[in-house]
Write an enzyme that holds these catalytic residues in place. Structure first.
Site, PDB file in Angstrom:
ATOM      1  N   LYS A   1       0.286  -1.004 -24.381  1.00  0.00           N
ATOM      2  CA  LYS A   1       0.325  -2.226 -25.203  1.00  0.00           C
ATOM      3  C   LYS A   1       0.640  -3.440 -24.346  1.00  0.00           C
ATOM      4  O   LYS A   1       1.192  -3.322 -23.241  1.00  0.00           O
ATOM      5  CB  LYS A   1       1.358  -2.105 -26.339  1.00  0.00           C
ATOM      6  CG  LYS A   1       2.822  -1.937 -25.894  1.00  0.00           C
ATOM      7  CD  LYS A   1       3.572  -3.234 -25.614  1.00  0.00           C
ATOM      8  CE  LYS A   1       4.974  -2.982 -25.078  1.00  0.00           C
ATOM      9  NZ  LYS A   1       5.568  -4.046 -24.313  1.00  0.00           N
TER      10      LYS A   1
ATOM     11  N   ALA B   1       6.810   1.853 -15.585  1.00  0.00           N
ATOM     12  CA  ALA B   1       7.865   0.828 -15.526  1.00  0.00           C
ATOM     13  C   ALA B   1       7.233  -0.555 -15.377  1.00  0.00           C
ATOM     14  O   ALA B   1       7.537  -1.315 -14.470  1.00  0.00           O
ATOM     15  CB  ALA B   1       8.847   1.105 -14.393  1.00  0.00           C
ATOM     16  N   ALA B   2       6.319  -0.841 -16.276  1.00  0.00           N
ATOM     17  CA  ALA B   2       5.441  -2.001 -16.114  1.00  0.00           C
ATOM     18  C   ALA B   2       5.461  -2.960 -17.285  1.00  0.00           C
ATOM     19  O   ALA B   2       4.816  -3.995 -17.259  1.00  0.00           O
ATOM     20  CB  ALA B   2       4.014  -1.506 -15.893  1.00  0.00           C
ATOM     21  N   GLY B   3       6.169  -2.600 -18.376  1.00  0.00           N
ATOM     22  CA  GLY B   3       6.177  -3.463 -19.557  1.00  0.00           C
ATOM     23  C   GLY B   3       5.039  -3.171 -20.516  1.00  0.00           C
ATOM     24  O   GLY B   3       4.729  -3.963 -21.397  1.00  0.00           O
ATOM     25  N   MET B   4       4.418  -1.982 -20.351  1.00  0.00           N
ATOM     26  CA  MET B   4       3.284  -1.629 -21.217  1.00  0.00           C
ATOM     27  C   MET B   4       3.578  -0.439 -22.125  1.00  0.00           C
ATOM     28  O   MET B   4       2.666   0.133 -22.725  1.00  0.00           O
ATOM     29  CB  MET B   4       2.051  -1.347 -20.366  1.00  0.00           C
ATOM     30  CG  MET B   4       1.566  -2.590 -19.642  1.00  0.00           C
ATOM     31  SD  MET B   4      -0.014  -2.317 -18.856  1.00  0.00           S
ATOM     32  CE  MET B   4      -1.061  -2.040 -20.275  1.00  0.00           C
TER      33      MET B   4
ATOM     34  N   GLY C   1       4.313   2.598 -21.582  1.00  0.00           N
ATOM     35  CA  GLY C   1       3.620   3.855 -21.246  1.00  0.00           C
ATOM     36  C   GLY C   1       4.406   5.088 -21.677  1.00  0.00           C
ATOM     37  O   GLY C   1       3.864   5.979 -22.344  1.00  0.00           O
TER      38      GLY C   1
ATOM     39  N   ASP D   1      10.377   1.259 -29.006  1.00  0.00           N
ATOM     40  CA  ASP D   1       8.935   0.998 -29.115  1.00  0.00           C
ATOM     41  C   ASP D   1       8.156   2.195 -29.648  1.00  0.00           C
ATOM     42  O   ASP D   1       6.952   2.076 -29.923  1.00  0.00           O
ATOM     43  CB  ASP D   1       8.344   0.658 -27.734  1.00  0.00           C
ATOM     44  CG  ASP D   1       8.685  -0.755 -27.291  1.00  0.00           C
ATOM     45  OD1 ASP D   1       9.131  -1.549 -28.141  1.00  0.00           O
ATOM     46  OD2 ASP D   1       8.501  -1.053 -26.096  1.00  0.00           O
TER      47      ASP D   1
HETATM   48  P1  ATP Z   1       8.522  -0.526 -21.893  1.00  0.00           P
HETATM   49  O1  ATP Z   1       7.351  -1.427 -21.991  1.00  0.00           O
HETATM   50  O2  ATP Z   1       8.745   0.317 -23.157  1.00  0.00           O
HETATM   51  O3  ATP Z   1       9.753  -1.174 -21.381  1.00  0.00           O
HETATM   52  P2  ATP Z   1       7.893   0.446 -19.335  1.00  0.00           P
HETATM   53  O4  ATP Z   1       6.440   0.260 -19.085  1.00  0.00           O
HETATM   54  O5  ATP Z   1       8.765  -0.636 -18.817  1.00  0.00           O
HETATM   55  O6  ATP Z   1       8.124   0.638 -20.862  1.00  0.00           O
HETATM   56  P3  ATP Z   1       7.756   3.247 -18.730  1.00  0.00           P
HETATM   57  O7  ATP Z   1       6.497   3.299 -17.949  1.00  0.00           O
HETATM   58  O8  ATP Z   1       7.709   3.712 -20.140  1.00  0.00           O
HETATM   59  O9  ATP Z   1       8.393   1.777 -18.687  1.00  0.00           O
HETATM   60  O10 ATP Z   1       8.855   4.111 -17.926  1.00  0.00           O
HETATM   61  C1  ATP Z   1      10.076   3.678 -17.486  1.00  0.00           C
HETATM   62  C2  ATP Z   1      10.836   4.830 -16.830  1.00  0.00           C
HETATM   63  O11 ATP Z   1      10.839   5.987 -17.666  1.00  0.00           O
HETATM   64  C3  ATP Z   1      10.223   5.251 -15.512  1.00  0.00           C
HETATM   65  O12 ATP Z   1      11.101   4.878 -14.506  1.00  0.00           O
HETATM   66  C4  ATP Z   1      10.045   6.760 -15.584  1.00  0.00           C
HETATM   67  O13 ATP Z   1      10.693   7.439 -14.538  1.00  0.00           O
HETATM   68  C5  ATP Z   1      10.642   7.186 -16.904  1.00  0.00           C
HETATM   69  N1  ATP Z   1       9.710   8.056 -17.653  1.00  0.00           N
HETATM   70  C6  ATP Z   1      10.022   9.161 -18.330  1.00  0.00           C
HETATM   71  N2  ATP Z   1       8.957   9.693 -18.928  1.00  0.00           N
HETATM   72  C7  ATP Z   1       7.904   8.923 -18.622  1.00  0.00           C
HETATM   73  C8  ATP Z   1       6.519   8.967 -18.961  1.00  0.00           C
HETATM   74  N3  ATP Z   1       6.010   9.927 -19.718  1.00  0.00           N
HETATM   75  N4  ATP Z   1       5.722   7.969 -18.492  1.00  0.00           N
HETATM   76  C9  ATP Z   1       6.254   6.973 -17.738  1.00  0.00           C
HETATM   77  N5  ATP Z   1       7.548   6.902 -17.380  1.00  0.00           N
HETATM   78  C10 ATP Z   1       8.386   7.856 -17.819  1.00  0.00           C
END
Ligand code: ATP
Length: 306
Positions: A12, A98-101, A103, A138
């Protein structure tokens, strides 16, 4: 019961992200406009002879044990419903980490939906969302999908009209940002600006892409951009090359630009690469749950094969 299920977990972006206050328990009150994009992780769940949950992934740095959100999601339902069958989950990640999407949240949401179907648990979408929030704020949105206004800590959702067709250039600078760090350093009481969330809602209602673009904003940029100035530079390149708007998504560092012409998006991508501001760059479209455009019709959460 089914032996195997294939799922897609969509990423997203936030067309707008405002923080309206801080709760006594430390959580921030937000107002965010969420939009799925057509960039997704593939997840396959299979039953196996050995008990418990096995996780495999294409990214060697991700946890494969109980810290992976797919594992936590599966365990939540296995514990509640006393599922003793073992499962293996293979996770092929394309959404930057850990990108703000969102995942990880989206992967967790897909596993909840998939386990519910595989083991015929009979949970409604709402019941899955109630369980999902225990895994992350989320996750309910990632179960609902599409376009939504998220309020409260992000779990109070109102469906919205989808964003109009456009090209979205996503660029993730080579830094990882922790959501906890960003919210922890946000000065919620003295924010220098607030995005016009109501203006975005009006733009969605009228299907006015330029109107939406002119109201976009993300207050978390006040923390993430000073820590990682490359984000500001990517935004500038996108705008110089004709993006209607460019914004950081969530807590960052991914930046997305809204384009109406492919050539402009390609020029922006080339400049971002030349200046070594990002290597993970994708041109995608909004993801429409109703399968609006023909090319994306196959983009339902349960995919046929891989
Ligand atoms: P948000 O937008 O919800 O803040 P995000 O993009 O910042 O999410 P994610 O990619 O969801 O962050 O992951 C953040 C941390 O969660 C990572 O450092 C990773 O080690 C851990 N993690 C655990 N399970 C997963 C997974 N299935 N996919 C990605 N990261 C994961």
């Amino acid at each position: 019961m089914r032996d195997e299920i294939n799922l897609r977990a969509y990423g997203k972006i936030n067309l707008g992200l405002d923080v309206t206050g801080k709760r006594p328990d430390g959580y921030h009150e937000v107002r965010m406009v969420m939009q799925n994009v057509n960039l997704y992780d593939n997840i396959k769940i299979r039953t196996r002879r050995a008990p418990g949950i096995g996780v495999r992934t294409n990214l060697p740095f991700l946890p494969t044990g109980p810290d992976n959100l797919v594992c936590r999601a599966a365990k939540l339902l296995m514990d509640e419903f006393g599922i003793e069958e073992g499962i293996s989950i293979s996770l092929y990640k394309k959404i930057p980490v850990a990108a703000g999407m969102a995942g990880g949240s989206s992967d967790a949401a897909a596993v909840l939906v998939g386990m519910n179907r595989m083991f015929r648990l009979g949970l409604s979408k709402r019941m899955l969302m109630e369980r999902g929030v225990k895994l992350g704020a989320d996750v309910p949105y990632c179960i609902m999908r599409g376009t939504a206004l998220a309020e409260g800590i992000g779990e109070r959702l109102t469906p919205l009209p989808s964003m109009p067709e456009c090209l979205l250039l996503l660029a993730k600078p080579p830094v990882s940002v922790s959501t906890r760090f960003v919210y922890g350093n946000l000065k919620a009481d003295s924010l220098p600006f607030h995005p016009d969330i109501d203006g975005i809602l009006e733009g969605l209602e009228k299907q006015d892409l330029a109107g939406i673009a002119s109201c976009m904003g993300n207050v978390l940029e006040t923390v993430t951009i000073p820590a990682h100035p490359g984000i500001g530079e990517i935004k500038a390149r996108m705008k110089e090359e004709g993006a209607l708007a460019a914004l950081m998504s969530g807590s960052g560092p991914t930046v997305f630009g809204i384009f109406t012409e492919r050539e402009a998006a390609l020029r922006a991508e080339a400049r971002i690469r030349e200046d070594r501001l990002a290597r993970q760059i994708y041109t995608v479209r909004p993801f429409y749950v109703d399968g609006r455009s023909r090319r994306l019709r196959n983009g339902c959460m349960e995919s046929k094969g891989k």
